[in-house]
Scaffold this motif. Structure first.
Motif, PDB file in Angstrom:
ATOM      1  N   PHE A 156      22.862  18.869   3.022  1.00 25.70           N
ATOM      2  CA  PHE A 156      21.917  19.562   2.149  1.00 25.70           C
ATOM      3  C   PHE A 156      22.085  19.057   0.721  1.00 25.70           C
ATOM      4  CE2 PHE A 156      22.646  23.392   5.135  1.00 25.70           C
ATOM      5  CZ  PHE A 156      21.626  22.989   5.971  1.00 25.70           C
ATOM      6  N   PRO A 157      21.072  19.270  -0.139  1.00 21.15           N
ATOM      7  CA  PRO A 157      21.230  18.880  -1.548  1.00 21.15           C
ATOM      8  C   PRO A 157      22.378  19.643  -2.207  1.00 21.15           C
ATOM      9  CG  PRO A 157      18.940  19.415  -1.036  1.00 21.15           C
ATOM     10  CD  PRO A 157      19.752  19.831   0.152  1.00 21.15           C
ATOM     11  N   GLN A 234      27.298  18.433   0.742  1.00 19.11           N
ATOM     12  CA  GLN A 234      26.246  18.666  -0.252  1.00 19.11           C
ATOM     13  C   GLN A 234      26.601  17.852  -1.487  1.00 19.11           C
ATOM     14  OE1 GLN A 234      25.865  23.305   1.000  1.00 19.11           O
ATOM     15  NE2 GLN A 234      24.351  22.602  -0.481  1.00 19.11           N
ATOM     16  N   PRO A 235      26.243  16.556  -1.453  1.00 17.30           N
ATOM     17  CA  PRO A 235      26.680  15.647  -2.518  1.00 17.30           C
ATOM     18  C   PRO A 235      25.873  15.812  -3.793  1.00 17.30           C
ATOM     19  CG  PRO A 235      25.282  14.488  -0.963  1.00 17.30           C
ATOM     20  CD  PRO A 235      25.428  15.878  -0.435  1.00 17.30           C
ATOM     21  N   PRO A 240      17.703  12.448   0.302  1.00 19.30           N
ATOM     22  CA  PRO A 240      16.283  12.247   0.588  1.00 19.30           C
ATOM     23  C   PRO A 240      15.808  12.992   1.829  1.00 19.30           C
ATOM     24  CG  PRO A 240      17.506  10.159   0.678  1.00 19.30           C
ATOM     25  CD  PRO A 240      18.508  11.236   0.453  1.00 19.30           C
ATOM     26  N   SER A 241      16.711  13.185   2.804  1.00 15.22           N
ATOM     27  CA  SER A 241      16.268  13.863   4.027  1.00 15.22           C
ATOM     28  C   SER A 241      17.310  14.889   4.459  1.00 15.22           C
ATOM     29  CB  SER A 241      16.031  12.843   5.137  1.00 15.22           C
ATOM     30  OG  SER A 241      17.155  11.992   5.250  1.00 15.22           O
TER      31      SER A 241
END
Ligand SMILES: NC(=O)c1ccc[n+]([C@@H]2O[C@H](COP(=O)([O-])OP(=O)(O)OC[C@H]3O[C@@H](n4cnc5c(N)ncnc54)[C@H](O)[C@@H]3O)[C@@H](O)[C@H]2O)c1
Length: 332
Positions: A156-157, A234-235, A240-241
């Motif tokens: 995840f973002p 969650q970097p 992007p996806s």
């Protein structure tokens, strides 16, 4: 006099907003008394969107008189708010992970057990997604045979969509494992239906300049012989996806759930079926479950014990990573 259940939502951020939307769809059964929110701008938005009252402290909303408190505050405030609600004889819909340490979560659990007949549940809300409830039904019917292993993967973002308090150990107690990965741990426990025997884990802070983890990997062995893995991150870099994927390998076939919405079942004889379900409605399903539990004096679907079991595994992951060894769950 109204017989509706009087609900108060504590914290009107990302999760609190979902809870407000859910209860707003249940106006026949509940009255939203208000939201406790210290961010004035945010509070004004919620007042305008839901036509409710904003209280500027936890205590003032509790004093307004509630039957059910929904707690969606930063982790270091979950316990105090939960204890105050139990003291005021309120039922509880508590956000995971129930506190910012396992000790805090257990303190809340003990207070709930002392409180008598109150309904308390933990917001493992993804259980209410249709794709997962159908997967659970399939597993319980046993057509695919016993579970051999479960593999959970999420990416995840980790950008500004994650609240800043999550990245501070003092306020969160842990990073992506407690904010996101604990849902995966709960799902594994729900599907496997056995106690964890041992846990080997590694957490790391790879891309953020913070004091909690932004990535996690774990291997869980269960008493019934199944094993499970969780890999998530969650970097700070762009994602992007984003995706989440659950793979359940059984003796007679395999279940795959992608992004909580797409359910694929593959049997060993080669039959493949894929169904897509709308991603909406799981917060409302959860709200309906807790309201029905209150009205019928029964337990909610997700119990406080479920919350403790998932947190115990998370705690073992941290301990395993710290000590660089496999943790026996009888020690947690
Ligand atoms: N179940 C889920 O799917 C899910 C999803 C996201 C978050 N969560 C959980 O929900 C909880 C909140 O997370 P979030 O992402 O909504 O955080 P958030 O930061 O978006 O929201 C928290 C809100 O609480 C407010 N607040 C802080 N202290 C307060 C106080 N003393 N009184 C009143 N308001 C106060 C903040 O201003 C903020 O608006 C956490 O336990 C988190 O783990 C659950």
């Amino acid at each position: 006099m109204s017989n509706k259940i009087r609900v108060g939502v504590f914290g009107g951020g990302g999760a609190g907003h979902h809870h407000l939307e859910a209860f707003a769809n249940m106006s026949e059964e509940v009255e939203i008394v208000g939201v406790a929110e210290i961010n004035q701008t945010r509070g004004e938005q919620l007042v305008s969107e839901f036509g409710t009252t904003c209280y500027n402290s936890v205590d003032s909303l509790i004093s307004a008189g509630l039957d059910l408190g929904v707690v969606a505050l930063p982790h270091d405030q979950l316990l105090d708010c939960g204890l105050n609600l139990l003291n005021a004889n309120c039922h509880l819909l508590m956000e995971k992970p129930m506190g910012n340490s396992l000790v805090e979560a257990k303190t809340l659990w003990a207070a709930y057990r002392d409180a008598g007949d109150l309904v308390c549940t933990v917001s493992f809300v993804h259980r209410y997604r249709t794709a997962f409830s159908k997967a659970s039904e399939l597993l319980q019917h046993g057509e695919l045979g016993d579970i051999v292993s479960i593999h959970e993967h999420f990416r995840f973002p980790g950008d500004s969509r994650v609240p800043q308090w999550v990245w501070r150990h003092e306020s969160s107690g842990g990073g992506v494992l407690l904010y996101s990965g604990i849902h995966n741990l709960d799902r594994i426990l729900w599907f496997v239906g056995s106690h964890a025997a041992s846990v080997t884990g590694i957490v790391g802070t790879h891309s953020h300049d913070v004091d909690v983890e932004d990535g996690v990997g774990a291997l869980i062995q269960f008493e019934n012989g199944c094993y499970a893995t969780v890999v998530g991150n969650q970097p700070s870099s762009v994602v992007p996806s984003p995706f989440s994927r659950t793979e359940v390998y059984c003796r007679q076939g395999t279940i795959i759930v992608s992004n909580g919405t797409e359910l694929t079942v593959v049997s060993n004889d080669g039959e493949v079926s894929t169904q897509n379900f709308e991603p909406v409605g799981h917060f409302e399903q959860q709200a309906r479950n807790v309201v029905n539990a209150i009205l019928n004096s029964e337990s909610a679907f997700v119990t406080m014990e479920d919350g403790i079991e998932a947190y115990r595994i998370a705690e073992a992951v941290y301990e395993s990573s710290r000590a660089n060894k496999t943790i026996n769950m009888s020690d947690v």
